[in-house]
Scaffold this motif. Sequence first.
Motif, PDB file in Angstrom:
ATOM      1  N   ILE A  23       0.865  -1.166   0.000  1.00 20.31           N
ATOM      2  CA  ILE A  23       0.000   0.000   0.000  1.00 20.31           C
ATOM      3  C   ILE A  23       0.908   1.224   0.000  1.00 20.31           C
ATOM      4  CG2 ILE A  23      -1.798   1.252   1.251  1.00 20.31           C
ATOM      5  CD1 ILE A  23      -2.505  -1.491   2.574  1.00 20.31           C
ATOM      6  N   GLU A  24       0.749   2.070  -0.987  1.00 22.26           N
ATOM      7  CA  GLU A  24       1.601   3.240  -1.125  1.00 22.26           C
ATOM      8  C   GLU A  24       1.564   4.101   0.134  1.00 22.26           C
ATOM      9  OE1 GLU A  24       1.956   7.301  -3.782  1.00 22.26           O
ATOM     10  OE2 GLU A  24       0.701   5.672  -4.521  1.00 22.26           O
ATOM     11  N   GLY A  25       2.763   4.440   0.631  1.00 20.39           N
ATOM     12  CA  GLY A  25       2.878   5.333   1.777  1.00 20.39           C
ATOM     13  C   GLY A  25       2.994   4.652   3.128  1.00 20.39           C
ATOM     14  N   VAL A  26       2.831   3.339   3.196  1.00 18.66           N
ATOM     15  CA  VAL A  26       2.922   2.650   4.485  1.00 18.66           C
ATOM     16  C   VAL A  26       4.379   2.627   4.960  1.00 18.66           C
ATOM     17  CG1 VAL A  26       2.665   0.434   5.692  1.00 18.66           C
ATOM     18  CG2 VAL A  26       0.874   1.229   4.143  1.00 18.66           C
ATOM     19  N   GLN A  27       4.593   3.076   6.179  1.00 22.98           N
ATOM     20  CA  GLN A  27       5.901   2.985   6.816  1.00 22.98           C
ATOM     21  C   GLN A  27       5.919   1.716   7.659  1.00 22.98           C
ATOM     22  OE1 GLN A  27       5.871   6.680   9.048  1.00 22.98           O
ATOM     23  NE2 GLN A  27       7.309   7.578   7.602  1.00 22.98           N
ATOM     24  N   THR A  28       7.039   1.026   7.665  1.00 30.26           N
ATOM     25  CA  THR A  28       7.148  -0.185   8.474  1.00 30.26           C
ATOM     26  C   THR A  28       8.228  -0.014   9.537  1.00 30.26           C
ATOM     27  OG1 THR A  28       8.655  -1.197   6.872  1.00 30.26           O
ATOM     28  CG2 THR A  28       6.302  -1.686   6.631  1.00 30.26           C
ATOM     29  N   PHE A  29       8.086  -0.779  10.602  1.00 30.35           N
ATOM     30  CA  PHE A  29       8.964  -0.687  11.758  1.00 30.35           C
ATOM     31  C   PHE A  29       9.335  -2.094  12.200  1.00 30.35           C
ATOM     32  CE2 PHE A  29       5.974   2.773  11.497  1.00 30.35           C
ATOM     33  CZ  PHE A  29       6.785   3.889  11.578  1.00 30.35           C
ATOM     34  N   LYS A  30      10.232  -2.203  13.170  1.00 31.81           N
ATOM     35  CA  LYS A  30      10.663  -3.503  13.699  1.00 31.81           C
ATOM     36  C   LYS A  30      10.519  -3.512  15.217  1.00 31.81           C
ATOM     37  CE  LYS A  30      11.845  -5.474   9.883  1.00 31.81           C
ATOM     38  NZ  LYS A  30      10.936  -6.475   9.345  1.00 31.81           N
ATOM     39  N   ASN A  31       9.331  -3.860  15.694  1.00 29.50           N
ATOM     40  CA  ASN A  31       9.087  -3.978  17.126  1.00 29.50           C
ATOM     41  C   ASN A  31       8.824  -5.432  17.460  1.00 29.50           C
ATOM     42  OD1 ASN A  31       8.916  -1.127  18.160  1.00 29.50           O
ATOM     43  ND2 ASN A  31       7.397  -1.007  16.534  1.00 29.50           N
ATOM     44  N   LYS A  99     -18.302   5.133  10.249  1.00 28.19           N
ATOM     45  CA  LYS A  99     -18.930   4.202   9.310  1.00 28.19           C
ATOM     46  C   LYS A  99     -17.918   3.203   8.762  1.00 28.19           C
ATOM     47  CE  LYS A  99     -22.687   7.266   8.015  1.00 28.19           C
ATOM     48  NZ  LYS A  99     -23.232   8.165   7.011  1.00 28.19           N
ATOM     49  N   VAL A 100     -16.695   3.656   8.557  1.00 26.11           N
ATOM     50  CA  VAL A 100     -15.644   2.779   8.041  1.00 26.11           C
ATOM     51  C   VAL A 100     -15.347   1.642   9.021  1.00 26.11           C
ATOM     52  CG1 VAL A 100     -13.167   2.675   7.509  1.00 26.11           C
ATOM     53  CG2 VAL A 100     -14.568   4.490   6.532  1.00 26.11           C
ATOM     54  N   GLN A 127       2.329   1.756   9.569  1.00 20.84           N
ATOM     55  CA  GLN A 127       1.593   2.998   9.790  1.00 20.84           C
ATOM     56  C   GLN A 127       1.435   3.757   8.473  1.00 20.84           C
ATOM     57  OE1 GLN A 127       3.310   6.261  12.395  1.00 20.84           O
ATOM     58  NE2 GLN A 127       1.658   5.467  13.693  1.00 20.84           N
ATOM     59  N   LEU A 128       0.270   4.380   8.332  1.00 18.71           N
ATOM     60  CA  LEU A 128      -0.049   5.139   7.129  1.00 18.71           C
ATOM     61  C   LEU A 128      -0.662   6.473   7.526  1.00 18.71           C
ATOM     62  CD1 LEU A 128      -0.341   5.289   4.011  1.00 18.71           C
ATOM     63  CD2 LEU A 128      -2.548   4.121   4.292  1.00 18.71           C
ATOM     64  N   GLU A 129      -0.016   7.572   7.131  1.00 22.79           N
ATOM     65  CA  GLU A 129      -0.551   8.909   7.369  1.00 22.79           C
ATOM     66  C   GLU A 129      -1.300   9.351   6.129  1.00 22.79           C
ATOM     67  OE1 GLU A 129       2.575  11.595   8.495  1.00 22.79           O
ATOM     68  OE2 GLU A 129       2.860  10.618  10.427  1.00 22.79           O
ATOM     69  N   LEU A 130      -2.502   9.881   6.319  1.00 27.81           N
ATOM     70  CA  LEU A 130      -3.337  10.316   5.196  1.00 27.81           C
ATOM     71  C   LEU A 130      -3.897  11.704   5.448  1.00 27.81           C
ATOM     72  CD1 LEU A 130      -5.279   6.986   4.571  1.00 27.81           C
ATOM     73  CD2 LEU A 130      -3.406   7.913   3.213  1.00 27.81           C
ATOM     74  N   GLN A 131      -4.240  12.367   4.372  1.00 28.11           N
ATOM     75  CA  GLN A 131      -4.823  13.707   4.438  1.00 28.11           C
ATOM     76  C   GLN A 131      -6.343  13.681   4.339  1.00 28.11           C
ATOM     77  OE1 GLN A 131      -2.826  16.452   5.054  1.00 28.11           O
ATOM     78  NE2 GLN A 131      -1.312  14.823   5.327  1.00 28.11           N
ATOM     79  N   ASP A 132      -6.907  12.593   3.783  1.00 24.87           N
ATOM     80  CA  ASP A 132      -8.330  12.552   3.452  1.00 24.87           C
ATOM     81  C   ASP A 132      -8.956  11.253   3.957  1.00 24.87           C
ATOM     82  OD1 ASP A 132     -10.843  12.644   2.266  1.00 24.87           O
ATOM     83  OD2 ASP A 132     -10.090  12.817   0.224  1.00 24.87           O
ATOM     84  N   ASN A 134     -11.508   9.866   2.937  1.00 25.02           N
ATOM     85  CA  ASN A 134     -12.079   9.104   1.821  1.00 25.02           C
ATOM     86  C   ASN A 134     -11.021   8.452   0.943  1.00 25.02           C
ATOM     87  OD1 ASN A 134     -14.856   9.740   2.412  1.00 25.02           O
ATOM     88  ND2 ASN A 134     -14.359  11.826   1.778  1.00 25.02           N
ATOM     89  N   ASP A 135      -9.764   8.527   1.317  1.00 24.83           N
ATOM     90  CA  ASP A 135      -8.686   7.910   0.553  1.00 24.83           C
ATOM     91  C   ASP A 135      -8.923   6.401   0.483  1.00 24.83           C
ATOM     92  OD1 ASP A 135      -6.060   6.697  -0.063  1.00 24.83           O
ATOM     93  OD2 ASP A 135      -5.254   8.707   0.294  1.00 24.83           O
ATOM     94  N   PRO A 136      -8.865   5.790  -0.693  1.00 22.46           N
ATOM     95  CA  PRO A 136      -9.109   4.348  -0.815  1.00 22.46           C
ATOM     96  C   PRO A 136      -8.104   3.480  -0.052  1.00 22.46           C
ATOM     97  CG  PRO A 136      -8.395   5.276  -2.918  1.00 22.46           C
ATOM     98  CD  PRO A 136      -8.614   6.420  -1.980  1.00 22.46           C
ATOM     99  N   ARG A 137      -6.974   4.051   0.330  1.00 26.91           N
ATOM    100  CA  ARG A 137      -5.992   3.279   1.099  1.00 26.91           C
ATOM    101  C   ARG A 137      -6.477   2.969   2.513  1.00 26.91           C
ATOM    102  NH1 ARG A 137      -0.842   6.913   0.135  1.00 26.91           N
ATOM    103  NH2 ARG A 137      -2.490   8.482   0.229  1.00 26.91           N
ATOM    104  N   VAL A 138      -7.488   3.706   3.004  1.00 33.85           N
ATOM    105  CA  VAL A 138      -8.044   3.403   4.325  1.00 33.85           C
ATOM    106  C   VAL A 138      -8.568   1.969   4.324  1.00 33.85           C
ATOM    107  CG1 VAL A 138      -9.872   3.951   5.976  1.00 33.85           C
ATOM    108  CG2 VAL A 138      -8.611   5.809   4.864  1.00 33.85           C
TER     109      VAL A 138
END
Length: 166
Positions: A23-31, A99-100, A127-132, A134-138
């Motif tokens: 998914i475009e924009g997803v940051q990954t971590f190692k916990n 609703k989501v 983690q994914l930061e979004l501005q909207d 209604n973004d389909p990445r949600v």
Amino acid sequence: MKRMLLLTLPVLLAACSQGGGDIEGVQTFKNEGGAHQPGRINYAQTPPPGGAHNPAWQNCGVYDRPLYDEYAVHSLEHGAVWVTYKQGLPAEQVEALKKVVDGRTYTLLSPHETQSAPLVLTAWNAQLELQDVNDPRVQKFLQKYEQGGEAPEIGASCSGAYGGTV
């Protein structure tokens, strides 16, 4: 035999890459999971996508007040997705987020006091930061990470523990 392996390798790789992909924009971590610690914890990311957490998990559901990171992180370890929004997000956008997550049993929805993006979706180590809202990445993020991804304790309870807010 080597020739047969070479012929089947592209087919295997193609099969592994299907099913949503990245998914475009997803940051990954190692916990690592399992680190229980009482009290307040300082996290490197806001909201935190994993790490040490309170021994009790946050009950999944919709909250109109911020949550303690330490309880929410424990829910992430159980396979929950934490959908957070910047305080002051317009009411109609908050309603759209409700609703989501409606009907999903492994999600948390709450405002977050210190995040900078309007919307942040957080799972264990993702983690994914979004501005909207209604973004389909949600939807893509929820489908991939709710009870999926790298959560160490997928299927562990997301109810019956802590239900308070900050």
